[in-house]
Design an enzyme around this catalytic site. Sequence first.
Site, PDB file in Angstrom:
ATOM      1  N   SER A   1      37.234  29.673  37.970  1.00  0.00           N
ATOM      2  CA  SER A   1      38.803  29.241  37.572  1.00  0.00           C
ATOM      3  C   SER A   1      39.321  29.535  38.923  1.00  0.00           C
ATOM      4  CB  SER A   1      38.828  30.376  36.420  1.00  0.00           C
ATOM      5  OG  SER A   1      39.988  30.259  36.121  1.00  0.00           O
TER       6      SER A   1
ATOM      7  N   ASP B   1      44.403  27.513  36.255  1.00  0.00           N
ATOM      8  CA  ASP B   1      45.374  27.787  34.826  1.00  0.00           C
ATOM      9  C   ASP B   1      46.735  27.583  35.572  1.00  0.00           C
ATOM     10  OD1 ASP B   1      43.157  28.763  33.508  1.00  0.00           O
ATOM     11  OD2 ASP B   1      42.914  30.782  34.896  1.00  0.00           O
TER      12      ASP B   1
ATOM     13  N   GLY C   1      39.767  38.732  35.267  1.00  0.00           N
ATOM     14  CA  GLY C   1      39.123  39.813  35.102  1.00  0.00           C
ATOM     15  C   GLY C   1      39.411  40.585  33.938  1.00  0.00           C
TER      16      GLY C   1
ATOM     17  N   ASP D   1      37.167  29.884  27.381  1.00  0.00           N
ATOM     18  CA  ASP D   1      37.373  30.799  28.425  1.00  0.00           C
ATOM     19  C   ASP D   1      38.382  32.282  28.565  1.00  0.00           C
ATOM     20  OD1 ASP D   1      38.845  30.772  31.074  1.00  0.00           O
ATOM     21  OD2 ASP D   1      40.093  29.807  30.388  1.00  0.00           O
TER      22      ASP D   1
ATOM     23  N   GLY E   1      36.596  36.056  30.342  1.00  0.00           N
ATOM     24  CA  GLY E   1      35.599  37.570  30.603  1.00  0.00           C
ATOM     25  C   GLY E   1      34.304  37.078  30.554  1.00  0.00           C
TER      26      GLY E   1
ATOM     27  N   SER F   1      36.340  35.998  37.939  1.00  0.00           N
ATOM     28  CA  SER F   1      35.626  36.789  38.819  1.00  0.00           C
ATOM     29  C   SER F   1      34.030  36.279  38.577  1.00  0.00           C
ATOM     30  CB  SER F   1      36.303  38.063  37.678  1.00  0.00           C
ATOM     31  OG  SER F   1      37.265  38.559  37.373  1.00  0.00           O
TER      32      SER F   1
HETATM   33  C1  DX5 Z   1      43.007  33.719  31.567  1.00  0.00           C
HETATM   34  C2  DX5 Z   1      42.596  32.462  32.334  1.00  0.00           C
HETATM   35  C3  DX5 Z   1      41.948  31.797  32.740  1.00  0.00           C
HETATM   36  C4  DX5 Z   1      41.204  32.948  33.562  1.00  0.00           C
HETATM   37  C5  DX5 Z   1      39.650  33.839  33.356  1.00  0.00           C
HETATM   38  O1  DX5 Z   1      45.020  33.172  30.800  1.00  0.00           O
HETATM   39  O2  DX5 Z   1      42.816  31.058  31.193  1.00  0.00           O
HETATM   40  O3  DX5 Z   1      40.992  30.594  33.392  1.00  0.00           O
HETATM   41  O4  DX5 Z   1      40.979  33.219  35.169  1.00  0.00           O
HETATM   42  O5  DX5 Z   1      39.868  34.893  34.451  1.00  0.00           O
HETATM   43  P1  DX5 Z   1      37.521  35.496  33.795  1.00  0.00           P
HETATM   44  O6  DX5 Z   1      37.075  34.761  34.565  1.00  0.00           O
HETATM   45  O7  DX5 Z   1      37.991  36.474  35.553  1.00  0.00           O
HETATM   46  O8  DX5 Z   1      38.335  36.365  32.793  1.00  0.00           O
HETATM   47 ZN    ZN Z   2      41.979  29.450  32.282  1.00  0.00          ZN
END
Ligand code: DX5
Ligand code: ZN
Length: 238
Positions: free
Chosen positions: A7, A33, A164, A194, A196, A217
Amino acid sequence: MIKIYPSIISAKILELNTQIKTLEPYCAGFHVDIMDLHFVPNLTMGPDFINAIEKITSAPLWVHLMVDDPRPWLELLKLKPSDIITFHFESLFRDPTSIKLRKTKGFIGESLLNEHKKIVGTIHSKNCLASIAINPETPLYDILTLLPFVDQVLIMSVEPGFSGQKFISKIMHKVKELSQYKKENNLSFKIAIDGGVDKNNISELANLGVEDFAIASAIFKTPNPINAIEELYGLTKK
Ligand code: DX5
Ligand code: ZN
């Protein structure tokens, strides 16, 4: 088949071209995103930016629309076949009347289903894959009638808006239920997650039937994103 989409919200924005080219051989495509500062309290990139990314990579883009109304975006984006377009079930419920109406099953069954089906139709008319997302608090019940028409169902495992955040583990039961419903009804959509996702939970999610993973992340905030992708893929095979 398991697919990991880095992402790019967590990539180094000014080095995006290099980062995309470097990771392209190791991943299924890129998760992009789109946030409009209304549907979620954050703002990312606009259509010109996304269209510029389309030009530098032939990898599929998984475009995640976190916007009040996905419909105008579908006209502005220059999508290619094999891209995945995710829109949120909740996105058509921003005004108070709709939120009230949402509580009546009849509204969900007719007006909303029709609207959602139209969006799916628009996505399919561009030869892209159509995906519906639900927020952590939205029950599966709300999208059941749409499941025969979509190619992917995205279960959000954080509140949309930021990378994150901590994985909300109570969504595991939703994944189980969806996986079971899919089998019982012989449906073909893919289950996606999607938010964490990292090396502590990816294996369990894959075992429950998740095939498409958006990960920011746990890839970009590591010293070596290529190693991180390979390690995450490896864990899905256990
Ligand atoms: C959150 C986004 C995700 C995000 C995930 O609103 O839709 O795609 O980038 O980020 P991580 O993997 O760090 O949770
Ligand atoms: Zn996303």
